[in-house]
Design an enzyme around this catalytic site. Structure first.
Site, PDB file in Angstrom:
ATOM      1  N   ASN A   1     -12.184  -7.249   0.528  1.00 46.92           N
ATOM      2  CA  ASN A   1     -12.689  -6.310   1.584  1.00 46.92           C
ATOM      3  C   ASN A   1     -13.597  -5.721   0.880  1.00 46.92           C
ATOM      4  OD1 ASN A   1     -10.446  -7.458   2.908  1.00 46.92           O
ATOM      5  ND2 ASN A   1      -9.538  -5.696   3.736  1.00 46.92           N
ATOM      6  N   ASP A   2     -13.368  -4.898  -0.129  1.00 47.72           N
ATOM      7  CA  ASP A   2     -14.252  -4.284  -1.047  1.00 47.72           C
ATOM      8  C   ASP A   2     -15.077  -4.994  -1.858  1.00 47.72           C
ATOM      9  OD1 ASP A   2     -13.614  -1.673  -0.048  1.00 47.72           O
ATOM     10  OD2 ASP A   2     -12.261  -0.980  -1.672  1.00 47.72           O
TER      11      ASP A   2
ATOM     12  N   ARG B   1       0.555  -1.595  -5.100  1.00 44.78           N
ATOM     13  CA  ARG B   1      -0.564  -0.587  -5.648  1.00 44.78           C
ATOM     14  C   ARG B   1      -0.253   0.575  -5.946  1.00 44.78           C
ATOM     15  NH1 ARG B   1      -5.489  -1.499  -1.549  1.00 44.78           N
ATOM     16  NH2 ARG B   1      -4.496  -0.062  -0.379  1.00 44.78           N
TER      17      ARG B   1
ATOM     18  N   CYS C   1      -5.379 -10.254  -2.213  1.00 45.25           N
ATOM     19  CA  CYS C   1      -4.691  -9.515  -1.215  1.00 45.25           C
ATOM     20  C   CYS C   1      -5.502  -9.187  -0.143  1.00 45.25           C
ATOM     21  CB  CYS C   1      -3.959  -8.368  -1.837  1.00 45.25           C
ATOM     22  SG  CYS C   1      -4.799  -7.177  -2.920  1.00 45.25           S
TER      23      CYS C   1
ATOM     24  N   ARG D   1       0.915  -1.313   0.036  1.00 43.88           N
ATOM     25  CA  ARG D   1      -0.101  -0.005  -0.075  1.00 43.88           C
ATOM     26  C   ARG D   1       0.832   1.299   0.074  1.00 43.88           C
ATOM     27  NH1 ARG D   1      -1.615  -3.410   4.064  1.00 43.88           N
ATOM     28  NH2 ARG D   1      -3.702  -4.496   3.869  1.00 43.88           N
TER      29      ARG D   1
END
Length: 567
Positions: free
Chosen positions: A452-453, A330, A500, A294
């Protein structure tokens, strides 16, 4: 007897010991304003306390890995000009004394970080709290309590433990800990995992349930603490501890092995990281690479958009540390819940569905181009790959590739080296990217599923909303079907798919994801060995049959129950 309280599992394992109730020193903030002639004096007091703390952090001789990582993270925050400038501004412009200025600044930083939806970033608020405590102690001349001096087999109970408190624990004496506050992605939790100390967090009021001196059991696997256990229960848990120790010894041997199933399927087990300190922990835990770096911290911990050189140095260092192991970085995923002090985002009714990630980057190509150029240059030093978040249109990805090609041409003209075979992929985190996976795969080098999203958007459930949290589940058949579809489309094209999201760290789901065909797991560092161990002991074909059988089940509860039985 046998009073049980539930908490959030921060670090696995079982501990039996005596409770030590840890209360922080009471600090009263002086709220009196100062005269103008004292401005420089108060600024100097703050500067001295910061420099003293940095000097302490520099003295890491004999420190364990957890302490060194916390020291480096704290130094990074302390040396952030925005932090000291904000304190000084309050002293100069509002005539607040050093204690008030420090306290207000820390509270503001904690508030900003606490509002972020990303659990990893949200928990960084604890680092600011920690720094605030340490600096305030210095301003007040208070010597903090030292958890390295407590007695053997102690179970520490506290309202809250800062990363400094946790990193200073003597592993030989602290059997485990439990706190009222905190989350499972906090630095405190990460340190507990690094030190292999069973821990529970987010217990709300456990510190008010004890007096200290009671016998207790912490079960970090089940997420419970048991006060005043019976002798029979203690005996049962002693047997479990013996079994766990044998498992831990096995995992130490497994962590550096390749994750190859019994029938020959090789899987990469990588790590999710946010900075160089995280990478050090991941390497120590045997990662096969990094599946998600990240980059938000480079931007959020700055008072300006980081320059190409500032970014290049970080990316280069990480790439060199991994050698030929893959490093997937990312690109900037800012916006939504993640703001910047030096950039004004538009006011939006639904920021999570708004101006963020690739949408912002393509709108502000100057910012995007700077990051991409730093990434392309850093690719010369190892196996760096670029990953684009929140992509929903093929045109977004094509434009990104065009910018990268323009950068390559510029570097060629200037004789600057880079990896000519640099891979570029996308995160699959929206239903749009799932439905269009068969088209995206024509242009990308790989997929990485951000569960997650993806689960949040697929199920239309805000994962941060406590009222509907029971509806959020990675085990929902709709999510599993989406994962399977994406993996199948990549394999048809001869390409690969990783994951991920948090689901990849869920060791209960490892066999399921292996069966769905996942090629790479990017997990939290503490889970790497266990994920590898499960894969090594599995047959991919058998797990595939089991996973496919789950796709026709109707409810996530049924899926999860069958997964538990299968495991």
């Amino acid at each position: 007897m046998n009073t049980r309280y539930e908490g959030i599992k921060a670090s696995n394992g079982i501990a039996i010991g005596t409770i030590y109730l840890f209360n922080r020193e009471e600090v009263t903030i002086d709220e009196s304003k100062i005269e103008e002639n004292l401005i420089e004096n108060e600024k100097n007091r703050v500067e001295t306390s910061i420099n003293d703390y940095i000097s302490e952090l520099d003295n890491t001789e004999g420190a364990n890995e957890a302490q060194i990582n916390i020291a480096n993270a704290h130094k990074e925050l302390l040396q952030d000009p925005y932090f000291s400038d904000t304190i000084n501004s309050k002293i100069e412009n509002e005539l607040k004394n050093s204690e008030m200025a420090l306290n207000e600044t820390v509270n503001e930083m904690v508030e900003i970080m606490s509002q972020i939806d990303d659990e990893y970033l949200k928990e960084r608020a604890s680092d600011y709290k920690d720094i605030g405590y340490q600096l305030m102690y210095k301003l007040k001349g208070i010597k903090p309590k030292d958890l390295s001096l407590i007695e053997k087999n102690s179970i520490v109970i506290s309202k809250e433990l800062t990363p400094s408190d946790t990193s200073n624990m003597n592993k030989e004496n602290v059997a485990g800990f439990a706190t009222d506050l905190g989350g499972k992605t906090s630095h405190t939790s990460i340190i507990a995992q690094t030190l292999d100390i069973p821990a529970l967090v987010g217990m709300q009021d456990i510190s008010t349930k004890v007096q200290g001196g009671e016998k207790a059991i912490i079960d970090g696997d089940e997420g419970v603490i048991i006060l005043n256990p019976s002798e029979d229960l203690i005996a049962d848990y002693e047997s479990k501890i013996k079994v766990q120790k044998e498992k831990q010894e096995r995992l130490k041997e497994v962590k550096d092995k390749e994750a190859i199933t019994k029938d020959g399927k090789k899987v990469e087990v990588a790590a999710n990281i946010g900075n160089i300190e995280d990478l050090k922990i991941a390497i120590e835990n045997g990662c096969d690479g990094v599946g998600l770096f990240r980059t938000e911290f480079l931007y959020m911990e700055n008072d300006h958009f980081p320059t190409e050189e500032e970014q290049f140095e970080v990316y280069k260092e990480a790439t060199e540390m991994l050698g030929q192991k893959p490093l997937i970085i990312r690109t900037l995923d800012i916006g939504g819940d993640k703001g910047l002090d030096y950039f004004t985002f538009p006011v939006e009714e639904n920021p999570f569905l708004g101006y963020r990630a690739i949408r912002l980057c393509l709108d502000r190509e100057d910012i995007f181009r700077t990051q991409l150029k730093a990434l392309v240059r850093a690719s010369a030093f190892g196996n760096l790959k670029i990953m684009i978040p929140m992509v929903i249109n093929i045109s977004e990805f094509k434009r990104t590739l065009e910018i990268i090609e323009e950068i390559k041409s510029e570097l060629d003209q200037n004789g600057v080296e880079y990896n000519k075979n640099l891979e570029v992929g996308i995160m699959i985190e929206t239903p749009a990217s799932v439905f269009m996976a068969d088209q995206f795969i024509k242009y990308v080098d790989f997929f990485s599923i951000g569960t997650n999203d993806l689960s949040q958007y697929t199920l239309a459930v805000d994962r941060g909303n406590e009222n509907i949290s029971d509806l959020y589940s990675n085990y929902n058949p709709a999510v599993l079907r989406a994962i399977k579809h994406v993996i199948d489309q990549s394999h048809k094209a001869g390409k690969w798919t990783g994951m991920c999201g948090q689901f990849a760290s869920d060791t209960q789901a490892t066999k399921l994801l292996l069966g769905l065909g996942l090629d790479e797991f990017s997990a939290s560092a503490s889970k790497i060995a266990e994920v590898k161990d499960t894969i090594i002991k599995s047959h991919q074909k058998e797990e595939e049959e089991f996973a496919i059988s789950l796709l026709d089940i109707e409810t996530p509860e049924e899926v999860e129950e069958k997964v538990k039985e299968h495991n």
